[in-house]
Design an enzyme around this catalytic site. Structure first.
Site, PDB file in Angstrom:
ATOM      1  N   ARG A   1     -55.305  18.527  19.210  1.00 36.27           N
ATOM      2  CA  ARG A   1     -55.622  17.565  18.029  1.00 36.27           C
ATOM      3  C   ARG A   1     -55.526  16.616  17.179  1.00 36.27           C
ATOM      4  NH1 ARG A   1     -57.949  21.695  19.556  1.00 36.27           N
ATOM      5  NH2 ARG A   1     -58.020  23.339  18.601  1.00 36.27           N
TER       6      ARG A   1
ATOM      7  N   GLU B   1     -63.420  14.110  13.364  1.00 36.44           N
ATOM      8  CA  GLU B   1     -64.401  14.013  14.419  1.00 36.44           C
ATOM      9  C   GLU B   1     -66.152  14.871  13.671  1.00 36.44           C
ATOM     10  OE1 GLU B   1     -63.903  17.342  17.524  1.00 36.44           O
ATOM     11  OE2 GLU B   1     -61.773  16.315  17.952  1.00 36.44           O
TER      12      GLU B   1
ATOM     13  N   HIS C   1     -64.788  15.985  22.584  1.00 40.26           N
ATOM     14  CA  HIS C   1     -63.675  17.330  22.776  1.00 40.26           C
ATOM     15  C   HIS C   1     -64.871  18.485  23.522  1.00 40.26           C
ATOM     16  CE1 HIS C   1     -61.659  20.478  19.739  1.00 40.26           C
ATOM     17  NE2 HIS C   1     -61.492  20.682  20.436  1.00 40.26           N
TER      18      HIS C   1
END
Length: 324
Positions: free
Chosen positions: A238, A267, A286
């Site tokens: 992450r 993000e 991602h």
């Protein structure tokens, strides 16, 4: 349970695979929501919620906590579940994640990023765009994985899948876990208290830990400073596991040779972030878990089977919250 169990499905991907699979389940009435408004209108009273953690918004959380009777079970379509911790859910509701379903494809992506850096693909592709055949520019900077050392920070299912692939390339594998308990997939395992020692031995560092209070900015300025200057760092965990400013500094000042991130903090990564302009950094949006339609069928099968286990009164697999 009643004869007809209402299952609310919310997912930005795999819609056709999930609906096809749940439509075949006896005693199940699947409904679909594409937004918070859909959920409030059609799905808030569902017995079971099937959802990726990224789609678990504050509005959905509020809908669940404000209703008279909470859902009986939540099946996540992701391994992570930090949004549920952040936004809350009714007390006692069992939650299962996707287990190891995403681990192989995430490991594939991690190895792809590692190979891209080791074999100079950013430089090669840049030369190609300029119609430039430059052996002397590229060749001296390439290196092989065989005989190198990989430190895997986090040795759960993703870490082990990466280890399998690293071993196939002839690499030595060091795992870093909370306990440091030996694992047959690793040549050595260090406890997280020896993280900096493990980082200092690595040619390749792969971050594969969940985001939690004790892993927030686990990779910061002090950790980058102990890395080899020729090392590369890959983050498929992450974004919050890496301190962004420290990463930019380490790349700009040569504390590490390169990095690749599939996740960022925040993000999506803002267009003004200095990370976009670092030539020794690969940024993927991602997508490590993207495996195509065939992979979505695996996901749908897993979710349906786990929902059936719950309906039958069996303990669902991969429970992460609400366990007795």
């Amino acid at each position: 349970m009643t004869d007809q169990v209402k299952v609310a499905i919310t997912a930005p991907a795999a819609r056709s695979q999930l609906m096809e699979r749940f439509d075949r389940l006896e005693g199940v009435r699947p409904t679909w929501s594409d937004s918070e408004e859909d959920f409030r209108n059609d799905c808030f009273d569902a017995d079971i919620l099937v959802i990726p953690a990224i789609s678990y918004t504050p509005g959905i959380a509020e809908s669940l906590t404000s209703r008279p009777h909470p859902p009986r079970f939540i099946q996540l379509l992701t391994a992570g579940y930090e949004q549920l911790n952040a936004y809350g859910l009714p007390a006692g509701v069992p939650v299962a994640n996707a287990g190891e379903i995403w681990s192989p494809v995430v490991a594939d992506h991690a190895m792809g990023l590692i190979l891209a850096l080791a074999r100079g693909l950013p430089r090669i592709l840049g030369n190609q765009l300029n119609a430039q055949w430059d052996y002397a520019d590229v060749a001296p900077k390439l290196w092989a994985l065989r005989g190198r050392t990989m430190t895997l920070v986090g040795f759960g299912s993703i870490g082990r899948e990466v280890a399998v692939r690293a071993k196939a390339f002839g690499m030595t594998v060091i795992g870093v876990t909370r306990s440091g308990t030996p694992d047959p997939m690793a040549d050595e395992v260090y406890p997280v208290s020896r993280l900096e020692e493990a980082l200092g031995r690595a040619d390749v560092v792969v971050l594969a830990v969940p985001l939690a209070p004790d892993t927030l900015h686990l990779m910061g300025a002090a950790q980058f400073r102990v890395c080899k200057p020729e090392a590369i760092v890959v983050n498929v965990a992450r974004g919050g596991v890496v301190e962004t400013g420290a990463l930019a500094h380490a790349l700009e000042y040569g504390e590490i040779a390169g990095a690749a991130i599939d996740v960022a903090e925040p993000e999506p990564l803002p267009s003004g972030s200095p990370l976009w302009h670092l030539p020794n950094l690969i940024i993927s949006p991602h997508v490590a878990g993207a495996g195509g339609e065939g992979y979505f069928r695996f996901l749908a099968d897993m979710a349906a089977e786990n929902v059936l286990r719950f309906i039958r009164g069996e303990t669902p697999q991969h429970l992460v919250m609400g366990q007795e």
